[in-house]
Structure formats: structure tokens, C-alpha cells
Design a protein around this motif. Structure first.
Motif, PDB file in Angstrom:
ATOM      1  N   ASP A 202      26.061   3.221  15.463  1.00  0.00           N
ATOM      2  CA  ASP A 202      27.369   3.483  16.060  1.00  0.00           C
ATOM      3  C   ASP A 202      27.269   3.426  17.580  1.00  0.00           C
ATOM      4  O   ASP A 202      26.447   4.141  18.174  1.00  0.00           O
ATOM      5  CB  ASP A 202      27.881   4.865  15.633  1.00  0.00           C
TER       6      ASP A 202
ATOM      7  N   ARG B  71      37.233  -6.895  25.036  1.00  0.00           N
ATOM      8  CA  ARG B  71      38.129  -5.770  24.754  1.00  0.00           C
ATOM      9  C   ARG B  71      39.243  -5.775  25.809  1.00  0.00           C
ATOM     10  O   ARG B  71      39.043  -6.243  26.926  1.00  0.00           O
ATOM     11  CB  ARG B  71      37.368  -4.444  24.838  1.00  0.00           C
TER      12      ARG B  71
ATOM     13  N   GLU C 285      39.388  -1.524  21.370  1.00  0.00           N
ATOM     14  CA  GLU C 285      38.267  -1.541  20.429  1.00  0.00           C
ATOM     15  C   GLU C 285      37.747  -2.959  20.249  1.00  0.00           C
ATOM     16  O   GLU C 285      38.414  -3.942  20.604  1.00  0.00           O
ATOM     17  CB  GLU C 285      38.728  -0.997  19.087  1.00  0.00           C
ATOM     18  N   ALA C 286      36.533  -3.048  19.694  1.00  0.00           N
ATOM     19  CA  ALA C 286      35.945  -4.349  19.347  1.00  0.00           C
ATOM     20  C   ALA C 286      35.425  -4.261  17.924  1.00  0.00           C
ATOM     21  O   ALA C 286      34.729  -3.296  17.571  1.00  0.00           O
ATOM     22  CB  ALA C 286      34.823  -4.700  20.314  1.00  0.00           C
ATOM     23  N   SER C 287      35.778  -5.265  17.110  1.00  0.00           N
ATOM     24  CA  SER C 287      35.389  -5.201  15.690  1.00  0.00           C
ATOM     25  C   SER C 287      34.170  -6.047  15.386  1.00  0.00           C
ATOM     26  O   SER C 287      33.625  -5.986  14.288  1.00  0.00           O
ATOM     27  CB  SER C 287      36.569  -5.637  14.818  1.00  0.00           C
ATOM     28  N   THR C 288      33.726  -6.845  16.344  1.00  0.00           N
ATOM     29  CA  THR C 288      32.540  -7.674  16.107  1.00  0.00           C
ATOM     30  C   THR C 288      31.525  -7.465  17.227  1.00  0.00           C
ATOM     31  O   THR C 288      31.857  -6.932  18.286  1.00  0.00           O
ATOM     32  CB  THR C 288      32.915  -9.164  16.056  1.00  0.00           C
TER      33      THR C 288
ATOM     34  N   ALA D 290      29.998  -3.259  18.655  1.00  0.00           N
ATOM     35  CA  ALA D 290      31.359  -3.073  18.133  1.00  0.00           C
ATOM     36  C   ALA D 290      31.652  -1.596  17.946  1.00  0.00           C
ATOM     37  O   ALA D 290      30.778  -0.805  17.575  1.00  0.00           O
ATOM     38  CB  ALA D 290      31.502  -3.816  16.810  1.00  0.00           C
ATOM     39  N   GLY D 291      32.887  -1.251  18.221  1.00  0.00           N
ATOM     40  CA  GLY D 291      33.256   0.154  18.055  1.00  0.00           C
ATOM     41  C   GLY D 291      34.607   0.435  18.653  1.00  0.00           C
ATOM     42  O   GLY D 291      35.325  -0.489  19.085  1.00  0.00           O
ATOM     43  N   GLU D 292      34.932   1.691  18.691  1.00  0.00           N
ATOM     44  CA  GLU D 292      36.229   2.091  19.215  1.00  0.00           C
ATOM     45  C   GLU D 292      36.281   1.951  20.739  1.00  0.00           C
ATOM     46  O   GLU D 292      35.250   1.856  21.397  1.00  0.00           O
ATOM     47  CB  GLU D 292      36.518   3.542  18.820  1.00  0.00           C
TER      48      GLU D 292
END
Lengths: 411, 204
Positions: free
Chosen positions: A216, A289, A318-321, A325-327
Motif C-alpha cells: 500500500d 494524477r 488517485e491512481a489505479s495503476t 497506485a493508491g488514493e
């Protein structure tokens, strides 16, 4: 008898005059020579003075001007739970090199001495200012962020009425520090009201990430310090518009928008790296982002009193890749400061309230600050400041009260 | 949806930015200062100085820098404070005319028009108001409050005339008033008239 007597007298007079004439002529010639010498000396002095005056006039208004300004400060800081230390805030000379009213090069170099004794040198800003017209100047280079007021105009130690910056308005806070790009800047009247503006496009900020388990990732900070390359490939736009409805009041609004990506893993946050991630690891190609900043500021002054305040909010999406990646996160800071100069004295009292919220509770802080300043001159100030800090996490750095003293000199 | 809104906003911002540049350039095309150093207006400059400098920092007195240093400093402040070119020229004129006891030959034309048969009120409004304020209470810290019954106006006329004529630094003030308020063309009659106006308007 009478005739012979007159003739004798005339002869005597002629003889006397004949004898006296060479003496008189000699004295007269000496006086003339002396006078001529004095005239020659005076002429030489006038010639020399004329030359000096010409040289002085030559430099009075040359086409090219070179000038140095800046500021410096020394201080002593005693935290509530620690030993006090003397230190140098910074020595920040500002160089100006100007050609007529067309162009000016401005550069501020910051010299600081770290806790380890090493001298750190940083370019605070370096811009070429092209005065295109009475209302527009093009500023190109590394410039202080025009978002808000504190970072661009109030941070120099001889201007800031407290020893420290308000929470969230220093490095790694909510307010951007500087940027690299090009800016339009100026002022223009609207009827009887003065306004000023700045609008820029820049490389924009980079993001720092942290992790405890290498799975995380969280955004640890927004580095907005004027990067020399646009590593995320997306430009940032921003600016500020200020209006003075009356001469004693200025109200401003600011914004910035763009994209930013994580480029570095914050040091000392990986306790047991197992997948090659070391503190300070650099990333490339991380997902972009959203980066959005909004701000508002005001200053009002009347006689010996001034009241100013500023609000700034930085939002990272946020970034999903990607590895990190994270909030996203939100950094939010606000402060208000009241200063009052005692009439007919050099003493000044200052009261400031500030609040800073950031992702991760360790840096969340509410601060009440009181200060007493003695203005030796208007640009040489002795300050005593006491911070009452209330952190979200008891015992954290943000929770530590501090006594700060400073001698600040603007030159 | 949010990304789409953001994209639209950014496009709008770019177009509005370009529009602002064109507007500002056309607005100012005829007022570009081609001559240098072009003389500004002394009176307007004193107002610019009093109203803008103290917004961020303590006021710096005219005598702190030489003429050439004031030029670079004023252009630096044009960028920092968002001054117009005309305001910059005005404040340079004021500071350069106020930083010496004697006026340079080249700058007399700038202030000469202030002393032609003016009344005490006109002299106050053109020469004194920048520092002392429209209400006589002082435009910024360090200038005396004329409305204070025990303040500057409690002094006799001959003392105040001497202060105005030769310059004076109030106790606690880090900056001195220049001789004749920075306007060397004021006559003894002008000074007497302006003192009379000050007493009548602000005295208690």
C-alpha cells in the motif's frame, strides 16, 4: 622766485616718478603673476571638477544597471522538548541586472547552513523579466509561485513579522513554493480600482510516495520546488488575480491545475525493503494524477495596524495503476495574522493563528503564535516569537511548542 | 465525468489566458515607455509609494538608496506588487526627488509645478498627504497623528516650520521626513500656508 620754485617742484616730481616707476611696475608685475597663478589654479580646478561632474552624470542614468538586494537572518530556536540551538536562517542575495525599462534579470540565491554544518546553496528563483508594455511583463525561468501571497511576497525574513512560516506555508506544505516556466504578470486599473494579475504555465510539481509494507502506497507530499524538467510530461497552469477596492485592502484568488506523478519514494519510510525499494528510490512512468490548487488571500491595513490572511488547498487525485497506485490526498492550510505597531515607538506586537491538515496525522497542526518585534530600522528587525502548537498526534514534532528569536536584515 | 469537466475547464482556461494576453497587449500598445528614464509624476509617485509598499513590508525611506538603485528596486517591485509601468515611473520620480537635500538640475521640472501659487490645502494634498494621510492620522506606522491633542501639533509654529523646512525624524520613527516634504520648491510662504491648513483641519 615763485617761477623758479614751481619749476624746481616739477623737476623734483618728475625725478621722483621716474625713480618710483620701475619699483611700481615691478610690484604690479608680481601681483599680476600671482593673480595669474591663482586663475590658472582655479581653471585647473574647474576643469577637474567639470570632468568629475561629467563622469558622475555619466553614471547617473546609464542604460545598464546592476544592483543587489536581498535579506539575511540569524536565529535561536528552543523547542519545548529539546535543546535550543543557534542557526542561520538564510543569506539570500538578490541580483538585478537591468537594461533600460525593457528587461531585467532577477536571481535570488539562498545560502543555508544545515544541522550538520554543511552549507547548502539553492537558486530561489532566476527569471528574465521582459517589460512588454505598461501592463504586461513576461517572466521566464524559475519563479516564486504566484499562487497566494505568502510564498511569493511575505516569506523573506525581514518582511515576515514572525520568525517562522505559518503551518502549511513552508516546504512540503499546502502552498507551492516555486515553479519553472513562463508567466505573464502586471497590473491595470479598472475605473478607479487597481488590479493585478499573474498567469503561468510550468513544469509543475512532482509527488513523493511512502509505504510501510511495499504493497500500500500513500502520497507523502507534493514537491513544488521548481523542477528543471517536466518528468510527468504534463504542464501545469495557474495564476492569481488581485483587486484593491480601496487602497488599504487587497483581495486575491489563486488557482493551479495540471497533472503530477510520483517520482520518488520518500526516504526513511521503508523499514525492511524486500523488493528492491529503497528509501529515495526514483520512479518513472507512474500514472498521472490530477493536481489542483485553489487559494484566497487578503490584506487590510490602517495606520499602525495590519491584518492579513490566506487559505490554500492542494488536491491530488488517485491512481489505479503503477507501482505506487493508491488514493490521493488533500493538503489544506489557513492563517490569519494581526500586527500592531505602538504609536511613536519602534515596538510591534503580532498575533497569528494557523491550521494545517495533511494526509497522515503526524503533520496536522493548529498553531497560535505571539510575537514581539523591535524595529531597529524598518529593514532591520529583532523578533521574539512563541509558538503554541497543537498536533493531532501528541508528542509529534507538530505538537511541540517553540521559542524562536531572530535578527532579520533586508538590504 | 470529473475528468471531462476538468479537461473542459483547462481548455477554457487556456483560451481565456490567450484572450487576456491579447487584451492586455492591445490595451497598452500606445503607452509603452520607449524613452528612458521617462519622468513620472512626483505627486502620483508619493501616493503609489505610500499605498503599495506597506502592503507587504515596512516602508523604506527615499534616502535609503541612490537614484540608480531606486530604478532597479522599483522595477523589481513592479513585478512583485503588480504595478503598472506608469506607477513605476511615478514612484521612481518621487523617490529620486526625495532622496537628496538639493535637487538635481534634471529633476526640477518634475516638482516645479507644485509650487505655483498653491494654497495650503493644495500643498498638503500634493506633497504631504502620501505620508500623513487624508485624515492626518498618518498613512503608515511611524508618521505622527495630527489629531492627537498631545502630539505633533502641540509644538509651536516656529518649531514645526523648522521641522518642515529642514526635515525631521519623529521619536520612534525609523524614517525621517525629508526637508520640505521632499519638494524643494516649496517657499516659506507655502510652508506657512500648509502649516495653517494642517492646524485648521486636524488640530484640536
Amino acid at each position: 622766485m615763485s617761477n623758479s620754485c614751481h619749476a624746481f617742484r616739477r623737476k623734483s616730481l618728475v625725478i621722483a616718478l621716474s625713480l618710483a616707476l620701475p619699483v611700481v611696475t615691478s610690484v604690479s608685475q608680481a601681483a599680476d603673476a600671482d593673480l595669474q597663478a591663482q586663475i590658472d589654479a582655479l581653471q585647473n580646478q574647474v576643469t577637474a571638477l567639470s570632468s568629475e561632474v561629467q563622469q558622475a552624470a555619466e553614471w547617473k542614468n546609464p542604460n545598464t544597471l546592476m544592483h543587489m538586494a536581498g535579506f539575511a537572518d540569524v536565529k535561536f530556536i528552543k523547542p519545548e522538548n529539546g535543546d535550543g540551538s543557534f542557526g542561520i536562517g538564510s543569506f539570500s542575495p538578490i541580483f538585478h541586472y537591468q537594461y533600460r525599462d525593457i528587461v531585467m534579470l532577477e536571481s535570488e540565491i539562498e545560502f543555508q547552513v544545515g544541522e550538520d554544518g554543511e552549507t547548502k546553496i539553492e537558486m530561489g528563483y532566476m527569471t528574465i523579466d521582459w517589460f512588454v508594455s505598461d501592463y504586461v511583463a513576461i517572466i521566464a525561468g524559475k519563479f516564486l509561485s504566484p499562487v497566494g501571497q505568502f510564498r511569493q511576497n511575505i516569506h523573506p525574513s525581514w518582511i515576515n513579522k514572525m520568525v517562522s512560516a505559518p503551518p502549511g506555508f513552508g516546504h512540503d506544505g499546502a502552498a507551492p513554493i516555486s515553479d519553472m516556466g513562463v508567466q505573464l504578470r502586471g497590473g491595470f486599473p479598472v475605473g478607479g480600482i487597481r488590479t493585478n494579475y499573474s498567469l503561468y504555465v510550468s513544469n509543475g510539481p512532482e509527488l513523493k510516495s511512502e509505504t510501510e509494507d511495499e504493497i500500500d502506497f500513500e502520497i507523502d507530499g507534493v514537491a513544488a520546488d521548481g523542477f528543471g524538467a517536466d518528468r510527468d510530461g504534463d504542464k501545469t497552469w495557474g495564476g492569481r488575480f488581485g483587486i484593491l477596492p480601496m487602497s488599504s485592502l487587497e483581495i486575491g484568488v489563486s488557482f493551479a491545475t495540471g497533472k503530477a506523478a510520483v517520482t520518488v519514494l520518500e526516504a526513511n519510510d521503508v523499514s525492511s525493503p524486500s523488493s528492491g525499494l529503497e528509501p529515495g528510490t526514483e520512479f518513472s512512468g507512474e500514472a498521472l494524477r490530477s493536481y489542483d490548487v485553489t487559494g484566497a488571500d487578503f490584506v487590510w491595513f490602517s495606520g499602525s495596524m495590519s491584518l492579513r490572511g490566506e487559505y490554500i488547498k492542494t488536491e491530488i487525485g488517485e491512481a489505479s495503476t503503477g507501482t505506487t497506485a493508491g488514493e490521493g490526498g488533500v493538503w489544506e492550510a489557513v492563517y490569519t495574522q494581526l500586527a500592531y505597531r505602538l504609536p511613536d515607538t519602534k515596538w510591534e506586537g503580532v498575533l497569528r493563528y494557523g491550521d494545517f491538515d495533511a494526509p497522515g496525522l503526524n503533520r496536522d497542526q493548529t498553531q497560535t503564535t505571539v510575537g514581539i518585534n523591535y524595529l531597529v530600522t524598518n529593514n532591520f528587525i529583532a523578533k521574539v516569537t512563541y509558538e503554541f502548537n497543537k498536533g493531532e498526534v501528541a508528542g509529534s514534532m507538530a505538537d511541540n511548542d517553540r521559542l524562536l528569536t531572530q535578527l532579520a536584515y533586508g538590504f | 465525468m470529473k475528468n471531462r469537466v476538468n479537461k473542459i475547464c483547462r481548455q477554457a482556461l487556456r483560451f481565456s489566458s490567450a484572450g487576456l494576453v491579447l487584451l492586455a497587449s492591445s490595451y497598452s500598445a500606445s503607452s509603452f515607455a520607449a524613452d528612458y528614464p521617462e519622468a513620472g509624476n512626483f505627486s502620483d509617485g508619493s501616493k503609489v509609494w505610500a499605498e503599495n509598499c506597506g502592503r507587504c513590508h515596512n516602508i523604506r525611506g527615499p534616502k535609503e538608496l541612490r537614484d540608480d538603485q531606486w530604478i532597479s528596486t522599483a522595477y523589481h517591485m513592479r513585478i512583485r506588487a503588480g504595478l503598472t509601468g506608469q506607477e513605476t515611473r511615478d514612484v521612481i520620480t518621487f523617490l529620486q526627488a526625495s532622496n537628496t537635500k538639493t535637487v538635481a538640475a534634471g529633476s526640477t521640472h518634475v516638482v516645479a509645478k507644485l509650487s505655483k501659487g498653491v494654497t495650503g490645502r493644495e500643498t498638503y494634498e500634493k506633497t504631504c498627504i502620501a505620508c500623513h494621510g487624508a485624515e492626518g492620522k498618518g498613512a503608515f506606522p511611524g508618521t505622527p497623528d495630527f489629531t492627537d491633542s498631545g502630539g505633533a501639533l502641540s509644538k509651536p509654529d516656529d518649531v514645526l516650520i523648522n521641522h518642515i523646512t529642514n526635515g525631521f525624524q519623529s521619536p520612534g520613527s525609523p524614517m525621517a521626513m525629508p526637508p520640505k516634504g521632499g519638494n524643494p520648491n516649496l517657499t516659506a510662504k507655502d510652508i506657512t500656508a500648509v502649516l495653517k491648513h494642517i492646524r485648521k483641519t486636524f488640530g484640536k
